[in-house]
Write a protein that holds these residues in place. Structure first.
Motif, PDB file in Angstrom:
ATOM      1  N   TYR A 153       0.804  -1.329  -0.055  1.00  0.00           N
ATOM      2  CA  TYR A 153       0.081  -0.248  -0.076  1.00  0.00           C
ATOM      3  C   TYR A 153       1.596   1.603   0.213  1.00  0.00           C
ATOM      4  CZ  TYR A 153      -2.766   3.890   1.509  1.00  0.00           C
ATOM      5  OH  TYR A 153      -3.615   4.568   1.782  1.00  0.00           O
ATOM      6  N   PRO A 178       0.846   4.740   0.839  1.00  0.00           N
ATOM      7  CA  PRO A 178      -0.185   6.185   1.443  1.00  0.00           C
ATOM      8  C   PRO A 178      -0.042   7.858   0.460  1.00  0.00           C
ATOM      9  CG  PRO A 178       1.687   5.705   2.593  1.00  0.00           C
ATOM     10  CD  PRO A 178       1.677   4.958   1.327  1.00  0.00           C
ATOM     11  N   HIS A 187      -7.228   7.264  -4.247  1.00  0.00           N
ATOM     12  CA  HIS A 187      -7.113   6.852  -2.585  1.00  0.00           C
ATOM     13  C   HIS A 187      -8.379   6.512  -2.525  1.00  0.00           C
ATOM     14  CE1 HIS A 187      -3.241   6.665  -3.327  1.00  0.00           C
ATOM     15  NE2 HIS A 187      -3.160   5.868  -2.104  1.00  0.00           N
ATOM     16  N   ARG A 188      -9.532   7.430  -2.083  1.00  0.00           N
ATOM     17  CA  ARG A 188     -10.184   8.358  -2.107  1.00  0.00           C
ATOM     18  C   ARG A 188     -11.971   7.570  -2.416  1.00  0.00           C
ATOM     19  NH1 ARG A 188      -8.332  13.971  -2.463  1.00  0.00           N
ATOM     20  NH2 ARG A 188      -9.436  13.879  -3.882  1.00  0.00           N
ATOM     21  N   SER A 222      -3.460   9.070  -9.564  1.00  0.00           N
ATOM     22  CA  SER A 222      -3.409   8.205  -7.420  1.00  0.00           C
ATOM     23  C   SER A 222      -2.073   8.616  -7.511  1.00  0.00           C
ATOM     24  CB  SER A 222      -2.883   6.863  -8.031  1.00  0.00           C
ATOM     25  OG  SER A 222      -1.496   6.251  -9.212  1.00  0.00           O
ATOM     26  N   THR A 232      -3.799   0.999  -4.073  1.00  0.00           N
ATOM     27  CA  THR A 232      -4.819   2.927  -3.678  1.00  0.00           C
ATOM     28  C   THR A 232      -5.352   1.977  -2.120  1.00  0.00           C
ATOM     29  OG1 THR A 232      -5.703   2.573  -5.484  1.00  0.00           O
ATOM     30  CG2 THR A 232      -3.593   3.689  -5.466  1.00  0.00           C
ATOM     31  N   THR A 233      -4.914   1.302  -1.731  1.00  0.00           N
ATOM     32  CA  THR A 233      -6.351   0.199  -0.887  1.00  0.00           C
ATOM     33  C   THR A 233      -5.950  -0.357   0.176  1.00  0.00           C
ATOM     34  OG1 THR A 233      -7.775   0.021  -3.327  1.00  0.00           O
ATOM     35  CG2 THR A 233      -8.638  -0.921  -0.968  1.00  0.00           C
ATOM     36  N   THR A 234      -5.852   0.048   1.464  1.00  0.00           N
ATOM     37  CA  THR A 234      -5.537  -0.026   2.464  1.00  0.00           C
ATOM     38  C   THR A 234      -6.450  -2.165   2.864  1.00  0.00           C
ATOM     39  OG1 THR A 234      -7.702   0.109   4.037  1.00  0.00           O
ATOM     40  CG2 THR A 234      -5.968   1.871   3.976  1.00  0.00           C
TER      41      THR A 234
END
Length: 283
Positions: free
Chosen positions: A10, A12, A18-19, A59, A130-132
């Protein structure tokens, strides 16, 4: 090379990608993989390239960081290119030596398959970068929720997939530590033929499997100590809700898929070849 693997990691950043809702990114990744194996011709290739470049730009993930993940699969790309280059039968022969031959269709197929493999890695990496892991678990569970009607353990499946993805960078880091420790003791993983290299991997694989089983056991004990009993009756700290940007993303993805399928019928490569043929006949 071990640290060059980016799948499962990931990155950050504060970006539009990301959102986005994780369900949108899951759907977008699946749709992108479909288009990668559906495009045909220069027009479809250019459209997918522009789309992927735009997603990477939005991104805010460094392009060098994403390209670094391709170093780990260069052997697979070379094997794919060689097999398609020499094993594609066609009357349009460019070069031939005994039973080895290279054809125009073989060159085109080899280039196309390598490009598809590169885009496959970049598109998959974009979702995990882009995703936890928590968002990915919630997105998978929410997307597969209709399967609960036929008694499919959706929460458990989503949890296992998320844990598997999360363990990729952990095992990569563990492998790098073991390799450095073995090299400090005189181990050689580079020199020698293929059989010798395979034998040299044994001192690496044994402690790696032991460490993986130990981490899995520690994780299971930690989940049991916290009274984890599956997804029944569990609530979410951050419930997933679609926003305007998510709906616009869905529309953009559907428009992208429609454009690729339309360009599949209109192969620009054939048009260019026909134009050159007509020009040569005229001369």
């Amino acid at each position: 090379m071990i640290r060059d693997i980016t799948i499962g990691q990931y990155y950050p950043a504060d970006s539009l990608i990301h959102r986005l809702d994780p369900r949108v990114k899951l759907f977008g990744t699946m749709l992108f993989l479909i288009t990668v194996f559906s495009f045909r011709g220069i027009a479809g290739f250019l459209l997918i390239t522009v789309f992927l470049a735009g997603i990477i730009r939005l991104s805010k993930v460094p392009f060098r960081y994403m390209i670094k993940g391709l170093k780990a699969i260069w052997v697979l790309m070379v094997i794919t290119a060689v097999f398609n280059l020499f094993l594609t039968n066609s009357p349009n022969i460019i070069w031939q030596w005994k039973w080895l031959r290279i054809t125009e269709e073989g060159v085109y197929t080899a280039v196309k398959m390598v490009i598809r493999l590169i885009y496959l890695i970049l598109g998959t990496s974009m979702m995990t970068l882009t995703t936890t892991p928590n968002e990915l678990t919630d997105g998978l569970e929410k997307s597969l929720k209709p399967l609960q009607a036929i008694h499919v353990p959706v929460h458990e499946i989503s949890m296992m997939m998320a844990i598997a993805l999360r363990f990729i960078p952990i095992l990569i880091e563990e492998t790098d530590k073991i390799m450095r420790a073995q090299m400090a003791r005189g181990a050689d993983f580079e020199s020698g033929n293929l059989i010798r290299k395979a034998k040299a991997m044994i001192p690496l694989l044994v402690p790696l499997f032991v460490a993986a089983f130990r981490r899995a056991n520690d994780l299971a004990m930690a989940m049991e100590a916290r009274c984890y009993r599956g997804g029944a009756g569990r609530t979410k700290m951050k419930p997933l809700k679609y926003a305007t940007q998510d709906r616009l993303a869905y529309l953009t993805l559907l428009a992208f898929l429609a454009a690729v399928l339309m360009l599949r019928r209109f192969d620009l490569t054939d048009v260019i070849v026909k134009c050159f043929s007509i020009g040569n006949r005229a001369n």
